[in-house]
Write a protein that holds these residues in place. Sequence first.
Motif, PDB file in Angstrom:
ATOM      1  N   PHE A   1      45.502  30.479  46.812  1.00 15.94           N
ATOM      2  CA  PHE A   1      46.104  29.366  46.080  1.00 15.94           C
ATOM      3  C   PHE A   1      45.590  29.446  44.649  1.00 15.94           C
ATOM      4  N   ASP A   2      46.198  28.656  43.769  1.00 10.39           N
ATOM      5  CA  ASP A   2      45.849  28.721  42.351  1.00 10.39           C
ATOM      6  C   ASP A   2      44.617  27.881  42.040  1.00 10.39           C
ATOM      7  N   LEU A   3      43.645  28.461  41.347  1.00 12.00           N
ATOM      8  CA  LEU A   3      42.381  27.788  41.051  1.00 12.00           C
ATOM      9  C   LEU A   3      42.571  26.521  40.224  1.00 12.00           C
ATOM     10  N   LEU A   4      43.252  26.608  39.104  1.00 14.26           N
ATOM     11  CA  LEU A   4      43.403  25.446  38.221  1.00 14.26           C
ATOM     12  C   LEU A   4      44.162  24.316  38.919  1.00 14.26           C
TER      13      LEU A   4
ATOM     14  N   ILE B   1      51.242  31.532  41.417  1.00 14.06           N
ATOM     15  CA  ILE B   1      49.779  31.555  41.315  1.00 14.06           C
ATOM     16  C   ILE B   1      49.400  32.322  40.049  1.00 14.06           C
ATOM     17  N   LYS B   2      48.424  31.808  39.319  1.00 11.39           N
ATOM     18  CA  LYS B   2      47.926  32.509  38.134  1.00 11.39           C
ATOM     19  C   LYS B   2      46.524  33.057  38.377  1.00 11.39           C
ATOM     20  N   THR B   3      45.666  32.244  39.012  1.00 14.96           N
ATOM     21  CA  THR B   3      44.302  32.671  39.321  1.00 14.96           C
ATOM     22  C   THR B   3      44.096  32.521  40.830  1.00 14.96           C
ATOM     23  N   PRO B   4      44.308  33.600  41.610  1.00 14.52           N
ATOM     24  CA  PRO B   4      44.274  33.490  43.070  1.00 14.52           C
ATOM     25  C   PRO B   4      42.859  33.364  43.634  1.00 14.52           C
ATOM     26  N   VAL B   5      42.654  32.308  44.409  1.00 12.22           N
ATOM     27  CA  VAL B   5      41.369  32.081  45.073  1.00 12.22           C
ATOM     28  C   VAL B   5      41.610  31.657  46.519  1.00 12.22           C
TER      29      VAL B   5
END
Length: 197
Positions: free
Chosen positions: A113-116, A98-102
């Motif tokens: 989970f990862d936003l992108l 995960i890079k951008t956790p949302v």
Amino acid sequence: KKSGAPGQKPGRLSGSYAVHLSICEYVGADDLFEELMGRRTTGITLPQISLRSSTKIAKAYLAKELVCLDSDDEEGLQQPEVTCTKLSLLCPLTRMPIKTPVRGRDCKHLQCFDLLTYLHSNKTVTGSRWRCPVCNDFVAIRDLLHCGLTKEMVNKHGHEASIERDKIELKSTGEWRFLPENKLRYGSKSTKTEVTS
């Protein structure tokens, strides 16, 4: 010759009708990501939960969970029972870090989970669009939250996350640790024979 409703002239429809026309602008996943992260002034910005607030939410969540014993019991002293859960640093959609956790505002879980990845997975029109990959609830873009606690975990250990090692143990005290390699659920058990003489 087909007959219509009584008093209706042939070839005419009766009843109320409406026509709705929408003009939509397509925004690609990468552009939408930039907007949500606040890198563009148009559109909506993703709400962020601070590290402090998301830790407080996690503690409240874990207060309702099952109890597990703390395994760091030294000198046989009985430690107080601590509730804990395991989170993954891998996105459930791709099994990549995960890079951008949302997660969804109304989701009842802590796993992010990862936003992108989420935005890219919803480019194709299907019946399962905009569903949380963890609980399968509907999660619109406006309902996504950027989790400060998972962001902290990702910042510290995201570069180490892999299929072999991706779990974080989160305790009800708010403490967390990156666990060693994942245990294989169905691995072959080697038997050790001790020889004494």
